[in-house]
Design an enzyme around this catalytic site. Structure first.
Site, PDB file in Angstrom:
ATOM      1  N   LYS A  76     -53.776  62.231 -53.384  1.00 40.89           N
ATOM      2  CA  LYS A  76     -53.566  60.813 -53.099  1.00 40.89           C
ATOM      3  C   LYS A  76     -52.206  60.658 -52.427  1.00 40.89           C
ATOM      4  O   LYS A  76     -51.313  61.499 -52.605  1.00 40.89           O
ATOM      5  CB  LYS A  76     -53.588  59.986 -54.394  1.00 40.89           C
ATOM      6  N   GLY A  98     -61.087  40.489 -58.612  1.00 37.54           N
ATOM      7  CA  GLY A  98     -60.907  40.969 -57.251  1.00 37.54           C
ATOM      8  C   GLY A  98     -61.942  40.356 -56.333  1.00 37.54           C
ATOM      9  O   GLY A  98     -63.059  40.021 -56.754  1.00 37.54           O
ATOM     10  N   GLY A 158     -61.998  41.643 -52.793  1.00 34.42           N
ATOM     11  CA  GLY A 158     -61.877  42.461 -51.596  1.00 34.42           C
ATOM     12  C   GLY A 158     -63.191  43.095 -51.200  1.00 34.42           C
ATOM     13  O   GLY A 158     -64.277  42.625 -51.575  1.00 34.42           O
ATOM     14  N   VAL A 176     -64.776  45.964 -52.027  1.00 33.73           N
ATOM     15  CA  VAL A 176     -65.661  46.478 -53.073  1.00 33.73           C
ATOM     16  C   VAL A 176     -66.226  45.336 -53.908  1.00 33.73           C
ATOM     17  O   VAL A 176     -67.436  45.250 -54.143  1.00 33.73           O
ATOM     18  CB  VAL A 176     -64.923  47.497 -53.959  1.00 33.73           C
ATOM     19  N   ALA A 177     -65.359  44.438 -54.348  1.00 35.34           N
ATOM     20  CA  ALA A 177     -65.818  43.299 -55.142  1.00 35.34           C
ATOM     21  C   ALA A 177     -66.779  42.430 -54.349  1.00 35.34           C
ATOM     22  O   ALA A 177     -67.785  41.943 -54.882  1.00 35.34           O
ATOM     23  CB  ALA A 177     -64.628  42.472 -55.607  1.00 35.34           C
TER      24      ALA A 177
END
Length: 349
Positions: free
Chosen positions: A81, A182, A184, A186-187
């Site tokens: 990451k 959330g 965004g 994904v949400a």
């Protein structure tokens, strides 16, 4: 802290590379947890951290999570990451992104990057001008690659349905209330699929306008960020930042299921036991949210098409069922069970 080794989240990481580019103002950290199964792969996060120590802890947790995620998804990748430390104004320039790309290239393929919070496909294009060790690039219609968000949201949707099946005995989300943290990529994908199936949605986001836009689209209701964790619902779906499940928040939960795409939802390992003690079914985050990295891996390795990606994502519910079954049989919480499985796969049992 005296050193990197003293951080609680340090877990035998192979390396952490600190990057500084005076010309562009770039400050970044690239961490690789394991290359046991392949190059350390995981997205780059662009975020403003109050303290540098917070960035170090974040990249350590996230890279370890990617080792576990990639292993549990059966991918030929290790875990890595990166975080780019943004200033308070979140200033991001092409020069800064290019300098980061050169830093990734300098690691010689031990780390492969892609999108994460604050980083988009256009940034990946800039990085790709400096290094080949990048995925999540724009592709032609029907080809594998591009924004991993929709693939992550599909996997989370399937995981939520699996959790509902196990905990509530329901095959459909119709009539169920989902509290969505959330709004965004994904949400949003999860909300649209859940709404199509007849779920009722309560949505929150630190960006109120974004939450309202999504709510208007799916017929949901906007709630305040501080209210979402205590809302009475059938499912709490965290899809923002991590460490939201701690001793205090778990005690206040009013749901039978927690299943969402956010990374590192448990603040500490002990919080897995706390969730279980409340009788709440938990979907380990790096298992349910693996859809994006499945797409990235298939693009980077070149071992499948869109149908293969979909097939691999649709295996997520089966892995969750395996985890929940072992949890029920052993009494260990699902997060602990998943960690044990993942550590075996990366040779760290």
């Amino acid at each position: 802290m005296d050193s990197l080794w003293d951080y609680p989240d340090f877990d035998g990481h192979e390396f952490a590379h600190f990057v500084t580019d005076e010309t562009t103002g770039l400050r970044a950290i690239i961490a690789v947890h394991s290359t046991h199964l392949g190059p350390g792969a995981g997205g780059t996060r662009f975020w403003h951290y109050a303290k540098t120590g917070d960035a170090i802890a974040d990249v350590l947790r996230l890279s370890r999570g990617m080792s576990y995620k990639n292993a549990m998804a059966g991918l030929p990748l290790g875990g890595g990451k990166a975080v780019i430390l943004a200033d308070a104004a979140r200033t991001k320039t092409p020069g800064m992104i290019a300098a980061f790309g050169r830093a990734v290239g300098g690691l010689g393929g031990r780390y492969v990057t892609a999108e994460d919070v604050g980083v988009n496909v256009a940034d990946m294009v800039e990085i790709s001008k400096q290094t080949k060790f990048v995925a999540g690039l724009p592709v032609a219609e029907g080809a594998v690659g591009g924004d991993p968000g929709p693939h992550t949201s599909y996997g989370v949707f399937l995981g939520v349905k699996a959790a509902v099946k196990r905990a509530l005995g329901r095959d459909s989300l119709a009539g169920l209330h989902i509290a969505l943290q959330g709004a965004g990529s994904v949400a949003g994908g999860l909300a649209r699929r859940a709404a199509q199936e007849g779920a009722r949605l309560s949505i929150t986001d630190i960006d109120t306008a974004r939450a309202q836009k999504l709510a208007d689209e799916v017929g949901g209701a906007v709630v305040a960020p501080e209210a979402i964790m205590t809302l009475e619902a059938d499912v709490l779906s965290p899809n923002a930042l991590g460490a939201i499940l701690d001793e205090q928040s778990i005690a206040a939960l009013n749901v039978p299921i927690v299943a969402g795409g956010a990374n590192n939802q448990l603040a500490t390992p002990a919080d897995g036991d706390r969730v279980q003690a409340r009788g709440i079914l938990y979907a380990p985050d790096y298992v349910i949210n693996a859809g994006g990295i499945i797409n990235v891996s298939t693009e980077y390795v070149g071992d499948g098409d869109e149908a293969v990606v979909r097939q691999r994502i649709e295996a997520i519910p089966g892995r969750l069922e395996q985890i929940w079954a072992e949890s029920a049989a052993t009494g260990r919480n699902p997060a602990e069970v998943a960690d044990g499985m993942a550590r075996k796969l990366i040779g760290r049992a």
